[in-house]
Motif scaffolding. Structure first.
Motif, PDB file in Angstrom:
ATOM      1  N   THR A  79       4.033   7.853   3.285  1.00 20.56           N
ATOM      2  CA  THR A  79       4.825   7.154   2.054  1.00 20.56           C
ATOM      3  C   THR A  79       3.454   6.347   1.435  1.00 20.56           C
ATOM      4  OG1 THR A  79       6.657   6.790   3.508  1.00 20.56           O
ATOM      5  CG2 THR A  79       6.514   5.422   1.780  1.00 20.56           C
ATOM      6  N   LEU A  80       3.980   6.367   0.130  1.00 19.71           N
ATOM      7  CA  LEU A  80       3.040   5.747  -0.786  1.00 19.71           C
ATOM      8  C   LEU A  80       3.747   4.502  -1.570  1.00 19.71           C
ATOM      9  CD1 LEU A  80       0.806   5.258  -3.151  1.00 19.71           C
ATOM     10  CD2 LEU A  80       1.859   7.058  -4.277  1.00 19.71           C
ATOM     11  N   PHE A  81       3.454   3.481  -1.261  1.00 21.53           N
ATOM     12  CA  PHE A  81       3.727   2.337  -1.944  1.00 21.53           C
ATOM     13  C   PHE A  81       2.946   2.010  -3.210  1.00 21.53           C
ATOM     14  CE2 PHE A  81       5.248   2.059   2.344  1.00 21.53           C
ATOM     15  CZ  PHE A  81       6.601   1.581   2.424  1.00 21.53           C
ATOM     16  N   GLN A  82       3.411   1.947  -4.324  1.00 24.38           N
ATOM     17  CA  GLN A  82       2.630   2.336  -5.379  1.00 24.38           C
ATOM     18  C   GLN A  82       2.974   1.059  -6.377  1.00 24.38           C
ATOM     19  OE1 GLN A  82       0.360   4.455  -6.882  1.00 24.38           O
ATOM     20  NE2 GLN A  82      -0.024   2.670  -8.346  1.00 24.38           N
ATOM     21  N   VAL A 106       7.491   4.736  -2.994  1.00 26.39           N
ATOM     22  CA  VAL A 106       8.186   3.444  -3.139  1.00 26.39           C
ATOM     23  C   VAL A 106       7.286   2.519  -4.471  1.00 26.39           C
ATOM     24  CG1 VAL A 106       8.818   1.182  -2.365  1.00 26.39           C
ATOM     25  CG2 VAL A 106       8.894   3.203  -0.970  1.00 26.39           C
ATOM     26  N   PRO A 107       8.181   2.197  -5.414  1.00 31.65           N
ATOM     27  CA  PRO A 107       7.406   1.539  -6.500  1.00 31.65           C
ATOM     28  C   PRO A 107       7.591   0.031  -5.988  1.00 31.65           C
ATOM     29  CG  PRO A 107       9.300   2.848  -7.669  1.00 31.65           C
ATOM     30  CD  PRO A 107       9.396   2.721  -6.039  1.00 31.65           C
ATOM     31  N   VAL A 108       6.399  -0.696  -6.448  1.00 32.14           N
ATOM     32  CA  VAL A 108       6.159  -1.977  -6.004  1.00 32.14           C
ATOM     33  C   VAL A 108       6.057  -3.124  -7.068  1.00 32.14           C
ATOM     34  CG1 VAL A 108       5.340  -3.696  -4.307  1.00 32.14           C
ATOM     35  CG2 VAL A 108       5.462  -1.059  -3.874  1.00 32.14           C
ATOM     36  N   LYS A 109       6.774  -3.828  -7.351  1.00 33.02           N
ATOM     37  CA  LYS A 109       6.570  -5.119  -8.109  1.00 33.02           C
ATOM     38  C   LYS A 109       5.576  -6.148  -7.711  1.00 33.02           C
ATOM     39  CE  LYS A 109      10.816  -6.648  -8.178  1.00 33.02           C
ATOM     40  NZ  LYS A 109      12.043  -7.540  -8.476  1.00 33.02           N
ATOM     41  N   GLN A 161       8.398  -3.823   5.624  1.00 37.53           N
ATOM     42  CA  GLN A 161       8.376  -2.153   5.688  1.00 37.53           C
ATOM     43  C   GLN A 161       7.141  -1.589   6.461  1.00 37.53           C
ATOM     44  OE1 GLN A 161      10.927   0.119   5.306  1.00 37.53           O
ATOM     45  NE2 GLN A 161      12.197  -1.744   5.107  1.00 37.53           N
ATOM     46  N   SER A 162       6.184  -2.260   6.426  1.00 41.26           N
ATOM     47  CA  SER A 162       5.023  -1.740   6.965  1.00 41.26           C
ATOM     48  C   SER A 162       4.778  -1.769   8.518  1.00 41.26           C
ATOM     49  CB  SER A 162       3.648  -2.494   6.557  1.00 41.26           C
ATOM     50  OG  SER A 162       3.823  -3.786   7.142  1.00 41.26           O
ATOM     51  N   GLY A 194       1.807   4.942   6.203  1.00 41.61           N
ATOM     52  CA  GLY A 194       2.230   4.375   4.752  1.00 41.61           C
ATOM     53  C   GLY A 194       1.021   3.594   4.524  1.00 41.61           C
ATOM     54  N   PHE A 195       0.911   3.615   2.862  1.00 44.05           N
ATOM     55  CA  PHE A 195      -0.371   2.909   2.377  1.00 44.05           C
ATOM     56  C   PHE A 195       0.083   2.106   0.912  1.00 44.05           C
ATOM     57  CE2 PHE A 195      -0.838   7.246   1.059  1.00 44.05           C
ATOM     58  CZ  PHE A 195      -1.263   7.297  -0.355  1.00 44.05           C
TER      59      PHE A 195
END
Length: 248
Positions: A79-82, A106-109, A161-162, A194-195
């Motif tokens: 999973t990419l948290f971007q 996962v788009p991240v603000k 989530q991590s 995940g990263f």
């Protein structure tokens, strides 16, 4: 054979109903008809060899000739948290990481994000667009699933989530010691990774502090600083090489 995705509810007994925009693509663009063969995926890792039986207005009905597990899915879930980048960069990231085997994006603000999405209407519009890109890339690359594009999260939600991954880390330009390879090989038999990748402006001091306070590992990607649209696919490719399915 051309490949299309359907939701599992469109597979009934030995038949598949395609009633999305793909129906028009099959008939008007590819000009396929009764007797022609296509591949249909149920978005859960199963592929179906299918023969077109009937074409109606807005839908194509197929007969299943063979069901088999997709061989294109990796043996780990990544999973990419971007951190939200500019629109064209996000589209590129989704396309390329889908090709490389990502499971979820996962788009991240974040504080230094250039793009600001401040209301649900704009968020829905963006997510709809990104999900279409994910599906198109999944078709092109022969995936067995369409990678999920999740709703936008905050950095605090990412930290929470991590905890659900076998391995979670953050590439960070200020990290000088721990390498990505060391992180990937630090735990045997992992099935989920995940990263988090920062946006164009990187992490601010407060975000970096939160990560440290929550014992989230940071890694270096080497002596060169990568752009946000390069970092995610580079990390994913290296992860797939070290612990995934492209090292054979």
């Amino acid at each position: 054979m051309p490949k299309f995705f359907v939701t599992p509810d469109k597979i009934i007994d030995n038949h598949i109903i395609i009633d999305t925009d793909d129906a028009a693509h099959i008939t008007r663009v590819l000009r396929l008809g009764a007797g022609d063969r296509i591949t249909v995926c149920d978005s859960r890792g199963n592929d179906y060899d299918a023969e077109i039986m009937e074409i109606e207005t807005g839908r194509v009905i197929c007969n299943i000739t063979e069901k088999k597990a997709s061989v294109s899915e990796p043996n780990i879930k990544v999973t990419l948290f971007q951190g939200l980048p500019k629109a064209s960069k996000m589209e590129y990231i989704i396309q390329k990481t889908t090709e490389l085997g990502i499971s979820e994006i996962v788009p991240v603000k974040m504080s230094r994000c250039v793009v600001k999405i401040d209301n649900k209407k704009d968020e829905k519009k963006k997510l709809d667009r990104w999900r279409k890109i994910s599906e198109a890339a999944a078709k092109q690359s022969g995936r067995g699933i369409v990678p999920e594009i999740s709703e936008i999260m905050s950095i605090d939600e990412v930290i929470e989530q991590s905890k659900h991954f076998d391995l979670f880390f953050v590439p960070y330009e200020c990290e000088e010691k721990k390498t990505l390879k060391e992180a990937l090989l630090s735990r045997p038999d992992i099935t989920s990774v995940g990263f988090l990748i920062g946006p164009e402006g990187g992490f601010d001091i407060g975000e970096a502090k939160k990560l440290h306070e929550n014992d989230i590992a940071t890694v270096t990607l080497g002596k060169r600083i990568l752009r946000t649209e390069t970092a995610g696919e580079a990390v994913l490719a290296m992860a797939m090489y070290e612990i995934g399915d492209i090292n054979g």
